[in-house]
Design an enzyme around this catalytic site. Structure first.
Site, mmCIF file in Angstrom:
data_model
loop_
_atom_site.group_PDB
_atom_site.id
_atom_site.type_symbol
_atom_site.label_atom_id
_atom_site.label_comp_id
_atom_site.label_asym_id
_atom_site.label_seq_id
_atom_site.Cartn_x
_atom_site.Cartn_y
_atom_site.Cartn_z
ATOM 1 N N CYS A 6 0.854 -1.204 0.000
ATOM 2 C CA CYS A 6 0.000 0.000 0.000
ATOM 3 C C CYS A 6 0.884 1.247 0.000
ATOM 4 O O CYS A 6 0.592 2.219 -0.717
ATOM 5 C CB CYS A 6 -0.951 0.009 1.196
ATOM 6 S SG CYS A 6 -2.390 -1.073 1.002
ATOM 7 N N ASN A 85 1.781 -16.464 -3.984
ATOM 8 C CA ASN A 85 1.953 -17.224 -2.746
ATOM 9 C C ASN A 85 0.859 -16.839 -1.758
ATOM 10 O O ASN A 85 0.495 -15.658 -1.662
ATOM 11 C CB ASN A 85 3.336 -16.938 -2.149
ATOM 12 C CG ASN A 85 4.456 -17.407 -3.068
ATOM 13 O OD1 ASN A 85 4.340 -18.441 -3.716
ATOM 14 N ND2 ASN A 85 5.531 -16.640 -3.137
ATOM 15 N N HIS A 98 -0.410 -10.199 -4.408
ATOM 16 C CA HIS A 98 0.490 -9.845 -5.514
ATOM 17 C C HIS A 98 0.702 -11.063 -6.387
ATOM 18 O O HIS A 98 0.721 -12.196 -5.903
ATOM 19 C CB HIS A 98 1.825 -9.303 -5.002
ATOM 20 C CG HIS A 98 2.490 -10.153 -3.957
ATOM 21 N ND1 HIS A 98 2.071 -10.163 -2.640
ATOM 22 C CD2 HIS A 98 3.523 -11.018 -4.038
ATOM 23 C CE1 HIS A 98 2.835 -11.003 -1.956
ATOM 24 N NE2 HIS A 98 3.720 -11.542 -2.783
ATOM 25 N N HIS A 100 3.449 -12.596 -8.919
ATOM 26 C CA HIS A 100 4.811 -12.533 -9.435
ATOM 27 C C HIS A 100 4.749 -12.836 -10.931
ATOM 28 O O HIS A 100 4.073 -13.794 -11.345
ATOM 29 C CB HIS A 100 5.689 -13.605 -8.783
ATOM 30 C CG HIS A 100 5.863 -13.470 -7.297
ATOM 31 N ND1 HIS A 100 6.997 -12.948 -6.724
ATOM 32 C CD2 HIS A 100 5.039 -13.795 -6.270
ATOM 33 C CE1 HIS A 100 6.875 -12.960 -5.396
ATOM 34 N NE2 HIS A 100 5.687 -13.480 -5.095
HETATM 35 P P1 AMP Z 1 5.930 -13.191 -1.390
HETATM 36 O O1 AMP Z 1 7.069 -13.894 -0.713
HETATM 37 O O2 AMP Z 1 5.196 -13.996 -2.385
HETATM 38 O O3 AMP Z 1 5.032 -12.523 -0.375
HETATM 39 O O4 AMP Z 1 6.603 -12.047 -2.266
HETATM 40 C C1 AMP Z 1 6.953 -10.809 -1.764
HETATM 41 C C2 AMP Z 1 7.934 -10.230 -2.736
HETATM 42 O O5 AMP Z 1 8.063 -8.850 -2.462
HETATM 43 C C3 AMP Z 1 9.335 -10.843 -2.651
HETATM 44 O O6 AMP Z 1 9.672 -11.426 -3.903
HETATM 45 C C4 AMP Z 1 10.216 -9.652 -2.291
HETATM 46 O O7 AMP Z 1 11.473 -9.687 -2.930
HETATM 47 C C5 AMP Z 1 9.378 -8.481 -2.766
HETATM 48 N N1 AMP Z 1 9.630 -7.227 -2.091
HETATM 49 C C6 AMP Z 1 9.729 -7.001 -0.767
HETATM 50 N N2 AMP Z 1 9.937 -5.705 -0.520
HETATM 51 C C7 AMP Z 1 9.966 -5.082 -1.724
HETATM 52 C C8 AMP Z 1 10.142 -3.725 -2.141
HETATM 53 N N3 AMP Z 1 10.339 -2.738 -1.271
HETATM 54 N N4 AMP Z 1 10.125 -3.464 -3.481
HETATM 55 C C9 AMP Z 1 9.940 -4.449 -4.369
HETATM 56 N N5 AMP Z 1 9.750 -5.748 -4.037
HETATM 57 C C10 AMP Z 1 9.774 -6.054 -2.735
HETATM 58 ZN ZN ZN Z 2 -1.831 -3.256 1.261
#
Ligand code: AMP
Ligand code: ZN
Length: 112
Positions: A6, A85, A98, A100
């Site tokens: 957010c 995930n 999200h 990927h």
């Molecule tokens: P998940 O583990 O599926 O919840 O994925 C979360 C993703 O967010 C991971 O691949 C992280 O590398 C990515 N992530 C975390 N912080 C940031 C950020 N500030 N900017 C971009 N990606 C991020």
């Molecule tokens: Zn949010």
């Protein structure tokens, strides 16, 4: 509510923007797991796929309309993978839905 994605959507935390429309925001993953690794998130806070309901599914369909456009922007002409995930067993670290988008090279044939 304290939510990293957010804050990214609001521009409070910098991100590598790739695409944005009325419904979603797409940016580079900070810790890429493939040559190309983007994240696409709904602009409204939805916790995960597991929280999608009849009302929010409209937004999800808009995200899935955006994904092929994002893939073109990223030149993923030979294919790509879309992953979401969910929860602890799914190793979800950020509790804002999200997807990927992974590609830019041939990915592992293992899903887990
Ligand atoms: P998940 O583990 O599926 O919840 O994925 C979360 C993703 O967010 C991971 O691949 C992280 O590398 C990515 N992530 C975390 N912080 C940031 C950020 N500030 N900017 C971009 N990606 C991020
Ligand atoms: Zn949010």
């Amino acid at each position: 509510m304290d939510c990293l994605f957010c804050a990214i959507i609001k521009g409070e935390i910098p991100s590598g923007k790739i695409y944005e429309d009325e419904y979603c925001y797409c940016f580079k993953d900070i810790n890429p797991q493939a040559k190309v690794h983007a994240l696409v998130v709904p602009k409204v806070h939805i916790t995960s796929v597991d929280a999608i309901d009849e009302q929010s599914s409209v937004i999800i369909s808009k995200i899935f309309e955006a994904i092929p456009k994002i893939a073109r922007l990223l030149s993923l002409k030979d294919g790509y993978r879309v992953v979401s995930n969910i929860g602890d067993h799914g190793c979800q670290s950020v509790k804002h839905l999200h997807f990927h988008i992974l590609g830019g090279e041939r990915l592992s044939d293992k899903m887990a």
